[in-house]
Motif scaffolding. Sequence first.
Motif, PDB file in Angstrom:
ATOM      1  N   MET A  44       1.123  -1.186   0.022  1.00  0.00           N
ATOM      2  CA  MET A  44       0.133  -0.054   0.057  1.00  0.00           C
ATOM      3  C   MET A  44       0.841   1.171  -0.057  1.00  0.00           C
ATOM      4  SD  MET A  44      -2.915   1.075   2.822  1.00  0.00           S
ATOM      5  CE  MET A  44      -4.367   0.526   2.414  1.00  0.00           C
ATOM      6  N   GLU A  45       0.521   2.316  -0.886  1.00  0.00           N
ATOM      7  CA  GLU A  45       1.532   3.144  -0.916  1.00  0.00           C
ATOM      8  C   GLU A  45       0.683   4.239  -0.540  1.00  0.00           C
ATOM      9  OE1 GLU A  45       2.653   6.642  -4.300  1.00  0.00           O
ATOM     10  OE2 GLU A  45       3.266   4.379  -5.213  1.00  0.00           O
ATOM     11  N   PHE A  46       0.837   5.227   0.153  1.00  0.00           N
ATOM     12  CA  PHE A  46       0.970   6.114   1.116  1.00  0.00           C
ATOM     13  C   PHE A  46       1.075   8.066   0.287  1.00  0.00           C
ATOM     14  CE2 PHE A  46       0.436   3.202   4.251  1.00  0.00           C
ATOM     15  CZ  PHE A  46      -1.392   3.183   4.262  1.00  0.00           C
ATOM     16  N   LYS A  47       0.567   8.733  -0.244  1.00  0.00           N
ATOM     17  CA  LYS A  47       0.835  10.221  -0.461  1.00  0.00           C
ATOM     18  C   LYS A  47       1.255  10.765   0.271  1.00  0.00           C
ATOM     19  CE  LYS A  47      -0.393   8.978  -4.987  1.00  0.00           C
ATOM     20  NZ  LYS A  47      -1.085  10.078  -6.341  1.00  0.00           N
TER      21      LYS A  47
END
Length: 70
Positions: free
Chosen positions: A1-4
């Motif tokens: 999961m990528e968080f900006k």
Amino acid sequence: MEFKRCSGILMPISSLPGGYGIGSLGKPARDFVDFLAGAGQTIWQILPVGPTGFADSPYQSCSAFAGNPY
């Protein structure tokens, strides 16, 4: 999961103008959200909004589920 990455502000609703000496989620809150969006902010963190307790502290509320009637 990528968080900006994002940014925002912590400001209690009671800091907004209102008709009862404290702020509300009415027009001033909507105007503030528009201001945040225009400034590129994506988060508005608020303090608890339950009924206030001793010395009008939002952290000593009698209920964790009720909204403040003011």
